[in-house]
Design a protein around this motif. Structure first.
Motif, PDB file in Angstrom:
ATOM      1  N   SER A 222      27.809  40.322  36.395  1.00 25.50           N
ATOM      2  CA  SER A 222      29.066  40.354  35.646  1.00 25.50           C
ATOM      3  C   SER A 222      29.744  41.674  35.969  1.00 25.50           C
ATOM      4  O   SER A 222      29.240  42.750  35.614  1.00 25.50           O
ATOM      5  N   VAL A 223      30.867  41.590  36.653  1.00 22.53           N
ATOM      6  CA  VAL A 223      31.480  42.747  37.301  1.00 22.53           C
ATOM      7  C   VAL A 223      32.767  43.139  36.590  1.00 22.53           C
ATOM      8  O   VAL A 223      33.651  42.301  36.368  1.00 22.53           O
ATOM      9  N   LYS A 224      32.860  44.427  36.264  1.00 21.46           N
ATOM     10  CA  LYS A 224      34.094  44.957  35.693  1.00 21.46           C
ATOM     11  C   LYS A 224      35.075  45.286  36.816  1.00 21.46           C
ATOM     12  O   LYS A 224      34.716  45.926  37.798  1.00 21.46           O
ATOM     13  N   ARG A 225      36.300  44.839  36.670  1.00 19.35           N
ATOM     14  CA  ARG A 225      37.351  45.185  37.627  1.00 19.35           C
ATOM     15  C   ARG A 225      37.784  46.626  37.368  1.00 19.35           C
ATOM     16  O   ARG A 225      38.265  46.956  36.294  1.00 19.35           O
ATOM     17  N   SER A 238      34.900  45.950  43.465  1.00 20.00           N
ATOM     18  CA  SER A 238      35.130  45.159  42.255  1.00 20.00           C
ATOM     19  C   SER A 238      36.465  44.426  42.338  1.00 20.00           C
ATOM     20  O   SER A 238      36.564  43.261  41.933  1.00 20.00           O
ATOM     21  N   MET A 239      37.486  45.078  42.885  1.00 24.75           N
ATOM     22  CA  MET A 239      38.787  44.414  43.030  1.00 24.75           C
ATOM     23  C   MET A 239      38.684  43.247  44.009  1.00 24.75           C
ATOM     24  O   MET A 239      39.261  42.178  43.785  1.00 24.75           O
ATOM     25  N   HIS A 242      36.894  40.315  42.346  1.00 22.44           N
ATOM     26  CA  HIS A 242      37.753  39.642  41.372  1.00 22.44           C
ATOM     27  C   HIS A 242      38.881  38.871  42.041  1.00 22.44           C
ATOM     28  O   HIS A 242      39.176  37.734  41.657  1.00 22.44           O
ATOM     29  N   GLN A 243      39.522  39.493  43.017  1.00 25.01           N
ATOM     30  CA  GLN A 243      40.766  38.946  43.553  1.00 25.01           C
ATOM     31  C   GLN A 243      40.625  38.338  44.953  1.00 25.01           C
ATOM     32  O   GLN A 243      41.464  37.520  45.348  1.00 25.01           O
ATOM     33  N   GLY A 244      39.608  38.754  45.702  1.00 23.17           N
ATOM     34  CA  GLY A 244      39.501  38.328  47.095  1.00 23.17           C
ATOM     35  C   GLY A 244      38.433  37.310  47.385  1.00 23.17           C
ATOM     36  O   GLY A 244      38.269  36.896  48.533  1.00 23.17           O
ATOM     37  N   THR A 245      37.693  36.894  46.359  1.00 22.12           N
ATOM     38  CA  THR A 245      36.650  35.880  46.565  1.00 22.12           C
ATOM     39  C   THR A 245      36.959  34.653  45.726  1.00 22.12           C
ATOM     40  O   THR A 245      37.666  34.716  44.721  1.00 22.12           O
ATOM     41  N   LYS A 246      36.373  33.541  46.140  1.00 27.60           N
ATOM     42  CA  LYS A 246      36.533  32.283  45.401  1.00 27.60           C
ATOM     43  C   LYS A 246      35.201  31.545  45.402  1.00 27.60           C
ATOM     44  O   LYS A 246      34.285  31.864  46.178  1.00 27.60           O
ATOM     45  N   GLU A 247      35.102  30.570  44.563  1.00 28.91           N
ATOM     46  CA  GLU A 247      33.890  29.751  44.501  1.00 28.91           C
ATOM     47  C   GLU A 247      33.658  29.084  45.852  1.00 28.91           C
ATOM     48  O   GLU A 247      34.586  28.564  46.467  1.00 28.91           O
TER      49      GLU A 247
END
Length: 404
Positions: A222-225, A238-239, A242-247
């Motif tokens: 569980s990662v804090k941005r 972390s950015m 959150h923003q550059g990866t997908k399932e």
């Protein structure tokens, strides 16, 4: 074995290291990465820029000099660092490179004060300490690879799910690409995740605590941005997560590591105290305790800015309903109007010793805490003032080890 003469020489350098240690380690890393830029694939670039790694290494070198006549005193630190080395992929061939540049940095910074005799004594001492690390890490690599479901170095996983836990924390459910069963882990341990970020020359490795109980078909982090702030840039990894990866995306993981673990043989009450994203190892411990030892008295205390930043609140409150031996408390230092209207927290402001004593039923307990360094200093000082023995105050740094 070091001769007594070499021991005396090294101990004589302790006052110098206390003054110049960070200058030496800063120069060491500059020289190391100039000669071996490939090692930037292992080291945390952000910790380098912020000076955390240089300070941690300076503290380690200082401790080695201070205790050179009884190296068994630093064996717990060797094991703690070795866990991180194993999870990063540090190998025996890296140690001569480090030793060469560390001695060169000592010589350059201290100049004529670094006599041939001093450098020779440190070369001998480094060899002994390096051998200790190599031996401990060899055992760790062997145990990791030969355990059920284990592997060496990094293995491909898929992001099976991304779940938003709060405005700033997202959970990543990671499953092995080959479908093999996962090795178990100790609640409180972490994994290393290796990423290639588009446009960057070197890979990035970060370590994240596992935030679920063992025995699941996935690992959860569980990662804090880490948004940019006045005193620091944004957290690149972390950015990106959150923003550059997908399932469905692939990532590389090392097997679980770390010595900040729940003592499951201890039957005494346990107190889990966290701040911010420091709750991740505590959630793993809590879920394990309620599943395997539901009668054990647990006090779970978490500090967050407010309800918007508070992850896992609902699931933990549900556990408290199901388990009478579990009591939970929330501290918000910047509660929203909604938090106040709904009365969703127990204390406004920061934790104090008086308040902790009012909610923790007994001091005869094991205390685990994790969070930002200022938070941990406050908790450690409060528990020490309360008379909690050092061995019952267990904590984890996110990043290079510091000092409380």
């Amino acid at each position: 074995m070091l001769s007594q003469h070499a021991i005396n020489i090294i101990k004589s350098t302790v006052p110098v290291l206390e003054i110049h240690g960070t200058t030496i380690t800063k120069r060491f890393y500059e020289m190391l990465f100039t000669s071996h830029p490939e090692l930037l694939n292992i080291f945390n670039h952000a910790n380098q820029k912020q000076g955390k790694q240089q300070t941690a290494l300076a503290n380690a070198v200082y401790a080695a000099a201070l205790h050179i006549d009884r190296l068994e005193a630093i064996l717990p630190v060797v094991k703690q660092i070795s866990h991180k080395h194993r999870s990063l992929g540090v190998k025996p061939e890296h140690y001569p490179i480090v030793g060469q540049h560390l001695l060169a940095a000592i010589q350059e910074v201290l100049g004529d004060a670094a006599t041939p005799e001093i450098l020779q004594a440190w070369a001998e001492a480094y060899g002994i300490i390096a051998d200790a690390f190599i031996g401990v890490e060899a055992d760790m690599y062997h145990q990791t690879e030969t355990q059920k479901g284990g592997w060496s170095d990094f293995k491909r996983f898929r992001i099976a799910r991304k779940v938003k836990e709060s405005d700033v924390i997202t959970s990543f459910y990671l499953m092995p690409e080959d479908g093999a069963p996962l090795p178990t882990f100790e609640p409180g341990q972490y994994i290393s995740i290796k990423l290639e970020i588009p446009g960057d020359t070197y890979t990035h490795i970060r370590q994240y605590s596992l935030s679920d109980a063992p025995g699941k078909p996935y690992y959860r982090i569980s990662v804090k941005r880490e948004d940019p702030m006045a005193d620091r840039p944004e957290g690149k990894v972390s950015m990106f997560l959150h923003q550059g990866t997908k399932e469905g995306d692939a990532v590389l993981l090392s097997a679980p590591a770390g010595d900040f673990t729940l003592d499951q043989q201890d039957s005494r009450p346990v107190v889990l105290i966290s701040g911010g994203v420091g709750l991740t190892p505590m959630v793993s411990m809590l879920q394990t305790l309620t599943a395997t030892n539901p009668e054990r008295q647990v006090t779970f205390i978490h500090a967050a800015q407010n309800g918007q930043h508070h992850a896992f609140k609902g699931s933990i409150e549900e556990l408290a309903i199901q388990h009478p031996a579990l009591n939970v408390y929330w501290c918000y230092d910047k509660p929203t109007a909604s938090d106040r209207a709904e009365n969703t927290f127990h204390r406004e402001g920061y934790m104090t010793l008086d308040w902790l004593q009012s909610v923790v039923p007994t001091s005869a307990a094991s205390f685990y805490f994790c969070g930002p360094v200022p938070f941990m200093k406050t908790i450690n000082n409060a528990l020490r003032e309360w008379g909690i023995p050092e061995e019952d105050r267990r904590f984890e740094f996110f990043g290079p080890a510091g000092s409380l």
